[in-house]
Design a protein around this motif. Structure first.
Motif, short mmCIF file in Angstrom:
data_model
loop_
_atom_site.label_atom_id
_atom_site.label_comp_id
_atom_site.label_asym_id
_atom_site.label_seq_id
_atom_site.Cartn_x
_atom_site.Cartn_y
_atom_site.Cartn_z
N VAL A 1 0.87 -1.18 0.00
CA VAL A 1 0.00 0.00 0.00
C VAL A 1 0.90 1.22 0.00
O VAL A 1 1.86 1.29 0.78
N THR A 2 0.62 2.16 -0.88
CA THR A 2 1.39 3.40 -0.92
C THR A 2 0.46 4.60 -0.77
O THR A 2 -0.74 4.51 -1.02
N GLY A 3 1.05 5.73 -0.38
CA GLY A 3 0.29 6.95 -0.15
C GLY A 3 0.86 7.67 1.05
O GLY A 3 1.55 7.07 1.88
N PRO A 4 0.60 8.96 1.17
CA PRO A 4 1.20 9.75 2.25
C PRO A 4 0.72 9.32 3.63
O PRO A 4 -0.46 9.36 3.93
N GLY A 5 1.67 8.86 4.45
CA GLY A 5 1.36 8.48 5.82
C GLY A 5 1.03 7.03 6.04
O GLY A 5 0.74 6.62 7.17
N VAL A 6 1.09 6.18 5.00
CA VAL A 6 0.70 4.78 5.21
C VAL A 6 1.63 4.06 6.19
O VAL A 6 1.18 3.23 6.99
N PHE A 7 2.91 4.39 6.14
CA PHE A 7 3.88 3.75 7.03
C PHE A 7 4.10 4.57 8.30
O PHE A 7 4.24 4.01 9.38
N ASP A 8 4.15 5.86 8.15
CA ASP A 8 4.38 6.75 9.31
C ASP A 8 3.21 7.70 9.46
O ASP A 8 3.23 8.80 8.95
N MET A 9 2.19 7.33 10.26
CA MET A 9 2.08 6.02 10.88
C MET A 9 0.64 5.53 10.92
O MET A 9 0.20 4.87 11.84
N LEU A 10 -0.10 5.90 9.87
CA LEU A 10 -1.52 5.57 9.86
C LEU A 10 -1.76 4.07 9.77
O LEU A 10 -2.74 3.56 10.34
N GLY A 11 -0.87 3.36 9.09
CA GLY A 11 -1.02 1.91 9.03
C GLY A 11 -0.94 1.27 10.39
O GLY A 11 -1.71 0.34 10.71
N GLY A 12 -0.04 1.74 11.23
CA GLY A 12 0.07 1.20 12.58
C GLY A 12 -1.17 1.45 13.42
O GLY A 12 -1.58 0.58 14.20
N LEU A 13 -1.77 2.62 13.26
CA LEU A 13 -3.00 2.92 13.99
C LEU A 13 -4.10 1.94 13.62
O LEU A 13 -4.79 1.38 14.48
N VAL A 14 -4.28 1.75 12.31
CA VAL A 14 -5.34 0.86 11.85
C VAL A 14 -5.10 -0.57 12.32
O VAL A 14 -6.02 -1.25 12.80
N GLN A 15 -3.87 -1.05 12.22
CA GLN A 15 -3.57 -2.40 12.67
C GLN A 15 -3.87 -2.56 14.16
O GLN A 15 -4.43 -3.59 14.57
N ALA A 16 -3.49 -1.57 14.96
CA ALA A 16 -3.72 -1.67 16.40
C ALA A 16 -5.21 -1.72 16.72
O ALA A 16 -5.66 -2.54 17.53
N VAL A 17 -5.99 -0.87 16.08
CA VAL A 17 -7.43 -0.85 16.33
C VAL A 17 -8.05 -2.18 15.96
O VAL A 17 -8.86 -2.75 16.72
N HIS A 18 -7.70 -2.71 14.80
CA HIS A 18 -8.27 -3.99 14.38
C HIS A 18 -7.78 -5.14 15.25
O HIS A 18 -8.54 -6.09 15.51
N GLY A 19 -6.53 -5.06 15.71
CA GLY A 19 -6.06 -6.08 16.64
C GLY A 19 -6.84 -6.07 17.93
O GLY A 19 -7.29 -7.11 18.43
N LEU A 20 -7.04 -4.88 18.49
CA LEU A 20 -7.80 -4.77 19.73
C LEU A 20 -9.24 -5.24 19.55
O LEU A 20 -9.85 -5.78 20.49
N ALA A 21 -9.79 -5.05 18.37
CA ALA A 21 -11.17 -5.45 18.11
C ALA A 21 -11.36 -6.96 18.20
O ALA A 21 -12.50 -7.43 18.38
N THR A 22 -10.28 -7.73 18.12
CA THR A 22 -10.41 -9.19 18.21
C THR A 22 -10.54 -9.66 19.66
O THR A 22 -10.86 -10.83 19.89
N LEU A 23 -10.26 -8.79 20.61
CA LEU A 23 -10.34 -9.17 22.02
C LEU A 23 -11.74 -8.93 22.55
O LEU A 23 -12.30 -7.85 22.37
N ASP A 24 -12.29 -9.90 23.23
CA ASP A 24 -13.64 -9.68 23.76
C ASP A 24 -13.62 -8.92 25.08
O ASP A 24 -14.66 -8.45 25.54
N ASP A 25 -12.46 -8.80 25.70
CA ASP A 25 -12.33 -8.00 26.91
C ASP A 25 -11.21 -6.98 26.69
O ASP A 25 -10.03 -7.34 26.65
N ARG A 26 -11.60 -5.72 26.56
CA ARG A 26 -10.62 -4.67 26.32
C ARG A 26 -10.51 -3.70 27.49
O ARG A 26 -9.92 -2.62 27.36
N SER A 27 -11.06 -4.09 28.62
CA SER A 27 -11.01 -3.19 29.78
C SER A 27 -9.56 -2.90 30.15
O SER A 27 -8.69 -3.77 30.04
N GLY A 28 -9.32 -1.68 30.58
CA GLY A 28 -7.96 -1.27 30.95
C GLY A 28 -7.12 -0.75 29.81
O GLY A 28 -6.00 -0.30 30.02
N VAL A 29 -7.66 -0.80 28.57
CA VAL A 29 -6.91 -0.36 27.40
C VAL A 29 -7.28 1.08 27.05
O VAL A 29 -8.46 1.45 27.04
N GLU A 30 -6.27 1.88 26.74
CA GLU A 30 -6.48 3.23 26.25
C GLU A 30 -5.72 3.42 24.94
O GLU A 30 -4.68 2.79 24.72
#
Length: 366
Positions: free
Chosen positions: A101-130
């Motif tokens: 994927v290319t485009g302004p900000g994909v690596f620094d660091m919008l891709g990381g944000l999206v991956q983190a959000v989707h990773g957290l979405a797989t957990l059924d208990d996210r209490s304590g996470v900010e």
């Protein structure tokens, strides 16, 4: 180590969310653009994780803060500002091709944000996470540092979703970094009729550049690099003013103190010249000891994972300096940060999203 999950990550959904964020351009210091970007980030977080993401206004633009509730235990930290001016998307649009994927900000660091959000979405208990996504990381985090430090101390562990190091390595240490500006004041005179009546600020600045460059100690990780210089007005006028801008990177707190003291002690070589120094090493070093415990967790989750100390700074420097365990480089695998060839590797997206989720689970449950 067993994680309780809802569903697994979907790479196509991550790519679509990444497209949404990239197509809202977010250059640092453009408050109107950053406001739109913050709203887009908040909407992605809310759509994937539920709850409400709060926009925290500041002089540097709105930061985005989301909490799952419960006692804070882990902070996922990133930023939504980018270094690219408005209009970059027009000549370098979001593109998916050849496994990248290319485009302004994909690596620094919008891709990381999206991956983190989707990773957290797989957990059924996210209490304590900010999640904290700041608006001014690329320009020094002046308006966000206090909030970053507050939430880091409250949570007690920080996962920074900046792009990975070369080869997908995590960033286990970072140099401290800062910028100094050395201003020279001389005295103008006619360069042909009476050059000796002036005090040549350009000549003085040349002496200062040599003195400044000599402060580097690469053997211990200290680099002191003059990067921008300006002087003079006309070709027949002895210049009365000159400016030198210097990039500094240090590997230890002792070197930070030494270099800052050396800049404060700079003295003019020419009679009548005056020197003013502004700046400091604004991001303290992130020692590898700060990441050791979290990196060991990451290695258990993903055997073969490597760690690397790097020269660039991030907001993880601030949290590590507080003694809060901090692991960096958990974002996109790719490269080309701040460059036209910036890219993200699609094949690594699911693995890195799962790694963030696994670390959050490990921090909360041991």
């Amino acid at each position: 180590m067993t994680m309780h999950r809802t569903v697994g990550v979907r790479v196509d959904a991550m790519i679509e969310d990444l497209r949404t964020l990239v197509e809202v351009e977010s250059p640092s210091r453009d408050l109107h653009a950053l406001a739109a970007s913050a709203r887009a980030v908040a909407a992605v977080i809310e759509s994937r994780l539920g709850g409400q993401a709060t926009l925290v206004g500041s002089a540097g633009g709105p930061h985005v803060h989301w909490s799952a509730g419960g006692d804070p235990e882990v902070l996922v930290l990133g930023h939504h500002d980018t270094v690219f001016p408005l209009g970059t998307l027009g000549r370098r649009p979001f593109t998916v091709r050849g496994g990248h994927v290319t485009g302004p900000g994909v690596f620094d660091m919008l891709g990381g944000l999206v991956q983190a959000v989707h990773g957290l979405a797989t957990l059924d208990d996210r209490s304590g996470v900010e999640i904290l996504v700041t608006a001014d990381e690329e320009v020094g985090s002046g308006s966000s540092r206090a909030l970053i430090e507050e939430r880091a101390i409250a949570c007690g562990a920080v996962l920074v979703v900046e792009g990975a190091a070369d080869g997908g390595a995590l960033k286990t240490g970072r140099k401290g970094c800062g910028t100094f500006t050395v201003s020279v004041t001389g005295r103008a005179s006619h360069a042909g009729l009476e050059p000796a009546a002036g005090v040549n600020a350009l000549v003085e600045a040349s002496h200062q550049v040599l003195d400044i460059a000599a402060l580097g100690r690469p053997a211990v990780g200290t680099t002191v690099t003059p990067t921008v210089a300006s002087a003079g007005t006309l070709d027949n006028v002895v210049p009365a003013e000159a400016t030198v801008v210097v990039d500094v990177r240090v590997g230890s707190a002792d070197e930070k103190e030494r270099v800052e003291a050396a800049f404060a002690a700079l003295a003019p070589h020419l009679d009548g010249a005056e020197i003013t120094v502004r700046g400091c090493i604004s991001r303290p070093p992130m020692p590898e000891s700060a990441s050791a415990e979290l990196f060991a967790m990451a290695k258990r989750l993903l055997p073969g994972l490597e760690g690397k100390a790097v020269g660039g700074g991030s907001d993880g420097n601030f949290t590590a300096a507080l003694g809060v365990p901090t692991l960096d480089g958990l974002g996109a695998v790719g490269g080309g940060a701040h460059a036209d060839h910036e890219y993200l590797v699609i094949e690594a997206m699911a693995e890195r999203a799962d790694l963030v989720a696994g670390l959050v689970h490990a921090i909360r449950h041991g």
